[in-house]
Enzyme design. Structure first.
Site, PDB file in Angstrom:
ATOM      1  N   HIS A   1      10.654 -24.050   8.813  1.00  0.00           N
ATOM      2  CA  HIS A   1       9.628 -24.364  10.257  1.00  0.00           C
ATOM      3  C   HIS A   1       8.166 -24.409   9.329  1.00  0.00           C
ATOM      4  CE1 HIS A   1      12.328 -24.622  13.801  1.00  0.00           C
ATOM      5  NE2 HIS A   1      13.237 -25.143  12.468  1.00  0.00           N
TER       6      HIS A   1
ATOM      7  N   ARG B   1       9.390 -33.217  11.043  1.00  0.00           N
ATOM      8  CA  ARG B   1       8.191 -33.054  11.956  1.00  0.00           C
ATOM      9  C   ARG B   1       7.247 -31.406  11.484  1.00  0.00           C
ATOM     10  NH1 ARG B   1      12.860 -31.071  14.311  1.00  0.00           N
ATOM     11  NH2 ARG B   1      12.605 -28.917  15.467  1.00  0.00           N
ATOM     12  N   HIS B   2       7.925 -30.931  10.766  1.00  0.00           N
ATOM     13  CA  HIS B   2       7.387 -29.828  10.430  1.00  0.00           C
ATOM     14  C   HIS B   2       6.627 -30.036   9.196  1.00  0.00           C
ATOM     15  CE1 HIS B   2      10.083 -27.850  13.053  1.00  0.00           C
ATOM     16  NE2 HIS B   2      11.447 -28.108  12.497  1.00  0.00           N
TER      17      HIS B   2
ATOM     18  N   CYS C   1       3.199  -2.873   3.780  1.00  0.00           N
ATOM     19  CA  CYS C   1       2.567  -2.190   4.305  1.00  0.00           C
ATOM     20  C   CYS C   1       2.657  -1.350   5.380  1.00  0.00           C
ATOM     21  CB  CYS C   1       1.190  -2.576   4.701  1.00  0.00           C
ATOM     22  SG  CYS C   1       0.516  -3.717   5.988  1.00  0.00           S
TER      23      CYS C   1
ATOM     24  N   ASP D   1       0.524  -0.526  -0.012  1.00  0.00           N
ATOM     25  CA  ASP D   1       0.209  -0.128   0.132  1.00  0.00           C
ATOM     26  C   ASP D   1       0.807   1.433   0.088  1.00  0.00           C
ATOM     27  OD1 ASP D   1       0.583   0.527   3.105  1.00  0.00           O
ATOM     28  OD2 ASP D   1      -1.204  -0.069   3.235  1.00  0.00           O
ATOM     29  N   HIS D   2       0.072   2.174  -0.093  1.00  0.00           N
ATOM     30  CA  HIS D   2       1.603   3.696  -0.263  1.00  0.00           C
ATOM     31  C   HIS D   2       2.040   3.922   1.030  1.00  0.00           C
ATOM     32  CE1 HIS D   2      -2.868   4.364   2.766  1.00  0.00           C
ATOM     33  NE2 HIS D   2      -2.170   4.773   3.123  1.00  0.00           N
TER      34      HIS D   2
ATOM     35  N   THR E   1       2.768  -1.524   9.117  1.00  0.00           N
ATOM     36  CA  THR E   1       3.077  -2.267  10.275  1.00  0.00           C
ATOM     37  C   THR E   1       3.507  -3.952   8.948  1.00  0.00           C
ATOM     38  OG1 THR E   1       0.897  -3.285  10.700  1.00  0.00           O
ATOM     39  CG2 THR E   1       1.873  -1.400  11.934  1.00  0.00           C
TER      40      THR E   1
END
Length: 146
Positions: A101, A135-136, A68, A11-12, A70
């Protein structure tokens, strides 16, 4: 690492960091699918998250990169798509572990929270790390839609 096709969008608020990441990816020889925005005008981050997620889902791009303010909102939007595992990254440890993982396929960054150099380092680590499986893989299967 061989050249990859990477879908990128933001985004901006993410535009300045997106531009830096985009230039570094191109310089490294990767092909880019740029879904915008390429303007500082206010836009809605889900629109760009959905486009990038759709490209990764369809196999048009191996990985996605979203930016973005955050990284959180754009990751939430991308994760609404089956088969997308988007993670907000701040450093190389998160980048390496989310690939190894969780087999994450979309790297998300918060332009207001992480500087260009840590973001570039995290993105390089993200792209260079293989999924460990084992396992992952069992745990990853529990995240997939029925």
């Amino acid at each position: 690492m061989s050249a990859l096709t990477i879908a990128i969008g933001g985004d901006h608020a993410g535009l300045p960091l997106k531009t830096i990441l985009q230039a570094a990816l191109a310089e490294a020889g990767h092909s880019l699918l740029d879904f915008g925005t390429n303007s500082p005008d206010s836009v809605d981050y889900p629109d760009f998250a959905h486009k990038v997620a759709e490209a990764v889902e369809a196999g048009s791009a191996r990985f996605g990169v979203l930016v973005c303010g955050t990284g959180i909102g754009i990751a939430i939007a991308a994760n609404r798509h089956p088969g997308i595992r988007a993670a907000v990254l701040h450093n190389t440890t998160e980048a390496r572990l989310t690939r190894a993982h969780n087999d994450a396929n979309v790297a998300c960054f918060g332009a207001r929270l992480v500087g260009p150099e840590p973001a570039l380092d995290a993105l390089r680590s993200f792209l260079a790390t293989e999924f460990e499986g084992g396992r992952h893989a069992r745990r990853l299967a529990k995240l997939m839609p029925a």
